[in-house]
Write a protein that holds these residues in place. Structure first.
Motif, mmCIF file in Angstrom:
data_model
loop_
_atom_site.group_PDB
_atom_site.id
_atom_site.type_symbol
_atom_site.label_atom_id
_atom_site.label_comp_id
_atom_site.label_asym_id
_atom_site.label_seq_id
_atom_site.Cartn_x
_atom_site.Cartn_y
_atom_site.Cartn_z
ATOM 1 N N HIS A 354 0.834 -1.188 0.000
ATOM 2 C CA HIS A 354 0.000 0.000 0.000
ATOM 3 C C HIS A 354 0.879 1.251 0.000
ATOM 4 O O HIS A 354 2.089 1.174 0.203
ATOM 5 N N GLU A 438 -3.706 3.355 -4.346
ATOM 6 C CA GLU A 438 -2.802 2.470 -3.602
ATOM 7 C C GLU A 438 -2.832 2.702 -2.087
ATOM 8 O O GLU A 438 -2.048 2.098 -1.349
ATOM 9 N N ILE A 440 -4.927 2.208 1.584
ATOM 10 C CA ILE A 440 -5.890 1.239 2.094
ATOM 11 C C ILE A 440 -6.688 1.892 3.220
ATOM 12 O O ILE A 440 -6.167 2.740 3.958
#
Length: 459
Positions: A354, A438, A440
């Motif tokens: 991430h 990208e 989370i």
């Protein structure tokens, strides 16, 4: 077939607070055995709807008239004495008991009652063990604290002597049960609104162990010092497990794949027992799996079957569960509501590729927030971004004036990327404006904060 003689005299049972996870499971379980169940709850929920669909008479709100024809009234610990239905129970001098006491009577009916206890990880470990027992075709009865996919609910009625039960320590509930085997996952300083001190928490677990006779079994996490302390010098059999501690079952050669799923070698008394791969993330789930492995091995389930069961287990509801995506950004939900659990959530999120993490945290109960305020701030500050909603009261009234804004001040001392928003709608709008590719998102808390995630992914 299970012998239910201890409760057979109660043919019609009314349940106050029937929408709760445990109560709804009990209602379904008893309906399967031919008891007539009625119930009431303050709020409609998926559980009450499900019971209605099964044909049960479920009413929303207070309905004292439902007490009159019942042989027994069962209520949850959250139902106070001034509740209109409980007052009617006293007026009519009806037999009544709290949920855990009644569930304790049911545990007496099973020769092999397996109770999974501990401050953290009960639901996941109960689910793992249940999955493996089902895989081995042991036909267990199951009571678990969340929706479990492979039984399509939170309970299952089997026709064997096995009862796999999540056993909570809050208000000493598990002291009402009659286990043959106890799993103790860990002991932490939670539920201090009831226990007051850590010593009292440990004392409760010691009393739980003392319920076992010399034929009983404790399966204990020896990586946890408090568990190690309360299980020393016990009179029944003891099986231990751990990663760092020397134990009967030990995980070694741990490898996490690129998505955080672990593979490890399990050693039994120093010899390689089997290699296991999990479909749930995090080092903490290796410990949960070791508890499962030790339990299943004791009950003569083959290592290959345990391995298959653990691979098929993809997590219990609300335990770092991926609930969907918002514009290709993964959205997870976690039931964590104690600093130790949030630390586990943080560590698990780090194992996923991430850019930045967004923690959406809803504190659960005023007493827990006050008791662990600094610890909450310290662990939450480690996320890249934090959004706080107001405290979810649950069973409590705010007599102290504590607010999420008090937590906000402490987090901002360590991480300026923290904001308080007082509605789910505002949180969703803020996320839509701020999250980037990208990243989370993780909703965290034991209340309905997961609604934020579900509404976001619907956008």
């Amino acid at each position: 077939m299970t012998n239910l003689e201890t409760i057979k005299k109660y043919q019609k049972i009314h349940m106050i607070g029937i929408g709760g996870v445990s109560m709804s499971g009990l209602a379904e379980h008893l309906t399967h055995y031919g008891f007539t169940i009625t119930g009431s709850d303050a709020h409609e929920s998926d559980n009450t709807k499900h019971l209605k669909n099964l044909g049960l008479d479920i009413q929303i709100g207070h309905h004292p008239e439902m007490i009159e024809s019942a042989d027994l009234i069962v209520y949850t610990a959250a139902i106070k004495e001034d509740d209109p239905e409980r007052k009617k129970v006293i007026e009519l001098k009806k037999e009544h008991m709290e949920r855990s006491e009644f569930l304790g009577l049911i545990t007496k009916c099973y020769k092999e009652c397996i109770c999974i206890s501990g401050t953290h990880g009960k639901t996941t470990t109960t689910s793992m063990i249940a999955t493996c027992f089902l895989k081995a075709e042991y036909d267990p009865t199951i009571e678990v604290g969340a929706y479990l996919k492979n039984i399509k609910g939170n309970n299952r009625t089997g026709n064997s002597d096995y009862f796999i039960l999540e056993a909570c320590e809050y208000v000493d509930s598990f002291l009402q049960f009659y286990p043959k085997t106890e799993i103790i996952l860990n002991i932490d300083n939670d539920h201090l609104d009831y226990f007051k001190t850590m010593d009292n928490v440990k004392c409760s677990f010691q009393k739980f162990i003392q319920k076992l006779d010399h034929n009983g079994l404790v399966i204990a996490n020896y990586d946890d010092e408090n568990t190690k302390e309360v299980t020393k010098d016990i009179s029944c059999s003891l099986i231990t497990y751990g990663i760092n501690a020397t134990a009967d079952y030990q995980a070694k050669n741990i490898h996490l794949d690129s998505y955080g799923y672990p593979t490890f070698d399990c050693y039994k008394k120093g010899n390689l027992y089997h290699t296991f791969t999990l479909n749930v993330r995090g080092i903490h789930n290796i410990l949960n799996a070791l508890a499962c492995i030790a339990t299943c091995d004791f009950y003569h389930i083959k290592a290959e079957i345990i391995s298959q069961g653990l691979q098929e287990f993809t997590g219990a509801n609300r335990r770092f569960e991926k609930i969907g995506e918002y514009q290709s950004i993964p959205v997870f939900d976690d039931y964590a509501h104690h600093p130790t659990e949030i630390k586990t959530t943080l560590n698990t999120s780090k194992e996923i590729p991430h850019h930045e993490t967004w923690a959406i945290f809803e504190p659960h109960t005023y007493t827990r927030t006050i008791e662990h305020l600094k610890d909450f701030a310290n662990v939450l500050a480690e996320f890249d971004h934090v959004i706080l909603s107001e405290i979810y009261a649950a069973r409590e009234i705010n007599t102290t004036g504590i607010s999420s804004k008090d937590l906000l001040k402490l987090i901002k001392e360590k991480n300026p990327n923290c904001i308080y928003l007082d509605s789910y709608e505002q949180i969703i709008l803020y996320l839509k404006e701020q999250v980037k590719k990208e990243d989370i998102i993780v909703t965290i808390g034991a209340g309905p904060i997961n609604q934020v995630g579900y509404q976001l992914i619907e956008e």
